[in-house]
Design a protein around this motif. Structure first.
Motif, short mmCIF file in Angstrom:
data_model
loop_
_atom_site.label_atom_id
_atom_site.label_comp_id
_atom_site.label_asym_id
_atom_site.label_seq_id
_atom_site.Cartn_x
_atom_site.Cartn_y
_atom_site.Cartn_z
N HIS A 141 0.76 -1.27 0.00
CA HIS A 141 0.00 0.00 0.00
C HIS A 141 0.77 1.29 0.00
O HIS A 141 0.25 2.32 -0.41
CB HIS A 141 -0.97 -0.01 1.18
N HIS A 161 -5.97 -7.75 -6.13
CA HIS A 161 -5.81 -8.64 -4.98
C HIS A 161 -5.76 -10.14 -5.32
O HIS A 161 -4.85 -10.85 -4.90
CB HIS A 161 -6.98 -8.33 -4.03
N CYS A 166 -3.00 -6.41 2.80
CA CYS A 166 -3.57 -7.15 1.66
C CYS A 166 -2.60 -8.12 1.00
O CYS A 166 -2.76 -8.48 -0.17
CB CYS A 166 -4.17 -6.20 0.63
N CYS A 190 -12.15 -4.15 -3.00
CA CYS A 190 -11.34 -5.35 -3.18
C CYS A 190 -11.93 -6.33 -4.19
O CYS A 190 -12.96 -6.08 -4.78
CB CYS A 190 -11.27 -6.05 -1.83
N CYS A 237 -6.73 3.02 -2.34
CA CYS A 237 -7.87 3.08 -1.43
C CYS A 237 -7.81 4.28 -0.49
O CYS A 237 -8.85 4.84 -0.16
CB CYS A 237 -7.99 1.78 -0.63
N THR A 259 -11.95 -6.43 2.90
CA THR A 259 -11.19 -6.06 4.11
C THR A 259 -12.00 -5.19 5.07
O THR A 259 -13.00 -4.58 4.70
CB THR A 259 -9.92 -5.27 3.72
N LYS A 314 -10.86 -2.46 6.03
CA LYS A 314 -10.67 -1.11 5.49
C LYS A 314 -11.83 -0.72 4.59
O LYS A 314 -12.27 0.43 4.57
CB LYS A 314 -9.36 -1.06 4.69
#
Ligand code: NFS
Length: 638
Positions: A275, A328, A349, A457, A528, A563, A565
């Protein structure tokens, strides 16, 4: 079974899955199958492991047990579990945002010469937005001030809303929260807080009030979940985006390539994944430098190529045009091409299965953050003070692996798509002639039916990319401008839906708008944490139209979310006035109260809310209905 047959819509993924099936490489889809049937208590959120009188679970059918040992009911348990997820998501984004803030402070103080301020214009724009008086200050002094204000948002104790939220969230939105606080106080006697006091404090508050024997009121718990999510969207993530632009440049439109076909067998391939751009920015500079290219040639390769996955690549794609190998669910598949010398990861991730899988190949799995350790990995600790030395060590490790590559194991799918990327709000404004006015006009007069942010995701429970790509395709056909971040934007890029020519597939109004302004109808807005760019976009448009965001024809969608998140992002969107579509249910179905608050009550309270629809066409219809309803309401206002 369904899981086996429809794992992905992406032909590159299907090609690699055929290799996996033939060679017996285990994938995330195999492990999902091994987990069946998955626990219903967990799925509905009624399992509690907060104290050791438990673990407890509530019988979802309404029979006994309807309470945990302590007496907590399903509403309390579900709400507690959910806001702990939100807190974890907010913590990940915010801890990410902390790093560029600290780095900016170090640069300002003259303590780091490896990094600099790449975008002084953005720095001044952020300073102005934060209300920092810059007259007479040097650029580095401005940077120091911006860093201080940012870091203060993390750790201050005065109870006032954080400065980033105060200065970025439209005033009428802030007033709505204050009004709501007063109303709730008047009717219940308690004083709930919606606006975050500090980025670090709100997740701590969540952990505190969800601990054994503390807060048991689902509404009170959910309000704190909202406050924590807002600390992410208008705090941690916003700071991450803004300061990364300052440090590494605000994105500009550019061409890029996407899918596994970007892997080039003639090169040493380094796959960056995770990330945070702070390390990958340096790693890319080092890899592409003449020195490392020469070393690679000495080892028999044509050179070094850096490609990436997930949000790390979204960051360097937006700013540097680095090629995207996938999202992902592509991470294991990329390794199976047999042509990746090193997978270099930072945080979040990253599947722990990657360690064992890379062992089937010559691929080095390199961790770089002490926050994300994987037993069995090669760990090369990154630190900003030794950016060059660490980068070089990583690149040399990758190059050394090249001679271990087994050509018999190399199979790289052909698929690669061209995409236009790099549309932050600044770049979008530039295309529109300086500001967002033309877009606001197009929304108001119906040239554009609405804006939908498709984010989040992949999830192996959903055919990979099916909803991301399907929704993007259907929505532009219906005249909706799509903006994407995260793994969703990668899905759309892989499907070839991010080119300028894609405007031909859009409804006439949107098509003409895109052609006039030289824009694709699906805009890549970044990683993100860059969902904060969507907040800025929606806020700007709402203010131009003299509306609250809750009146704007916009929707957020995380159709394949995985996730914590993603749930946090959904929550701060909803709390900011944006209705949020999810492709599958969060673990809340065990409480009808929590489900009702999030899908119904929230709408009256804050304007945004959640709705769940897993099938493509009904989801499209539901999203369009929300856009049209909002459009009708604001047109009737005029
Ligand atoms: Ni977002 Fe990015 Fe992807 Fe999901 Fe993970 S990479 S931060 S969480 S899986 S979109």
């Amino acid at each position: 079974s369904k899981l086996e047959d429809v794992r992905s819509v992406d032909p590159a993924a299907l090609a690699m899955l055929a290799v996996a099936d033939r060679e017996g490489y285990e994938t995330v889809w195999d492990r999902l199958k091994q987990q069946q049937p998955q626990c219903r208590m967990g799925q509905t959120g009624v399992c509690c492991r907060i104290c050791s009188m438990g673990p407890c679970r509530i019988n979802p059918s309404g029979k006994k047990p309807d309470r945990g040992v302590c007496g907590a009911d399903a509403d309390t348990i579900v709400a507690r579990n959910l806001i702990r997820m939100i807190a974890a998501g907010a913590s990940s984004h915010s801890d990410h945002g902390r790093k560029p803030a600290i780095l900016l402070r170090e640069i300002a103080a003259g303590h780091n010469a490896d990094y600099g301020i790449k975008d002084p214009e953005k720095l001044l724009a952020v300073a102005a937005r934060l209300g920092i008086a810059v007259e007479g200050l040097s650029l580095l002094e401005v940077a120091g001030e911006v860093a201080e204000v940012s870091l203060e948002c993390f750790g201050k104790q005065d109870g006032e809303p954080i400065r980033f939220l105060q200065r970025y969230m439209p005033a009428r939105r802030q007033e709505r929260f204050q009004r709501l606080e007063t109303e709730i106080a008047a009717s219940t006697g308690r004083r709930p807080g919606f606006l975050p006091r500090s980025i670090d404090r709100e997740p701590v508050d969540v952990l505190h009030r969800t601990t054994f024997g503390t807060d048991h009121d689902p509404l009170s718990l959910l309000i704190q979940g909202v406050r924590c999510a807002l600390a992410d969207g208008w705090g941690g993530s916003m700071i991450a985006t803004e300061l990364q632009d300052v440090l590494f440049g605000t994105p500009r439109a550019k061409a890029a390539q996407a899918n596994l076909g970007v892997i080039d067998a003639d090169y040493v391939n380094i796959l960056v994944h995770g990330h945070e751009p702070i390390f990958s920015e340096k790693l890319i500079d080092c890899s592409l430098g003449e020195e490392m290219q020469a070393v690679a040639r000495e080892h028999g390769a044509k050179g070094v190529k850096v490609i990436g996955m997930c949000c790390t690549v979204n960051e360097v794609l937006m700013r540097k045009g680095v090629a995207v190998a996938g999202n992902h669910l592509h991470q294991e598949l990329a390794v199976m091409t047999g042509a990746i010398e090193a997978v270099v990861v930072d945080v979040q991730c990253i599947l722990p299965s990657m360690v064992n899988l890379t062992r089937c190949f010559h691929t080095r799995f390199i961790t770089t953050s002490d926050q994300a350790m994987f037993p069995g990995a090669i760990h090369i600790q990154y630190d900003e003070q030794n950016a060059r030395r660490v980068s070089e060590e990583v690149v040399r490790t990758a190059i050394a692996a090249f001679s271990d590559r087994n050509p018999a194991k190399v199979s790289i799918p052909q698929e690669v798509m061209e995409a236009r990327v790099g549309y932050g709000v600044e770049e979008l404004s530039r295309h529109l002639g300086g500001d967002l006015h033309p877009l606001a006009v197009a929304l108001a007069d119906g040239t554009i039916r609405g804006i939908v942010g498709i984010v989040g995701c992949n999830n192996p429970k959903i055919t990979q990319d099916y909803l991301h790509v399907g929704l993007a395709r259907e929505l532009i056909r219906e005249g909706v401008l799509v903006v994407g971040t995260g793994c969703s934007a990668i899905a759309v890029a892989k499907a070839g839906l991010m080119g300028l020519e894609v405007a031909d597939q859009a409804a006439a109004g949107l098509r003409d708008f895109c052609r006039r302004h030289n824009l694709p109808p699906v805009l890549h807005m970044g990683s993100c944490v860059d969902c904060s760019r969507l907040l800025v976009l929606f806020s700007d448009l709402a203010e131009r139209l003299d509306l609250d965001v809750s009146e704007l024809p916009v929707v957020g969608s995380a159709p394949e979310w995985t996730t914590e998140k993603a749930l946090t992002i959904g929550t701060y969107f909803a709390a900011s006035g944006v209705p949020v579509h999810l492709g599958h249910m969060p673990p809340i179905a065990g409480s009808s109260t929590v489900t009702r608050i999030l899908t119904e009550d929230l709408r009256g309270l804050l304007g945004g809310y959640f709705f769940v629809e897993g099938e493509l066409l009904p989801a499209t219809a539901a999203i369009l209905a929300v856009l049209d309803e909002r459009r009708a309401r604001f047109l009737s206002k005029e």
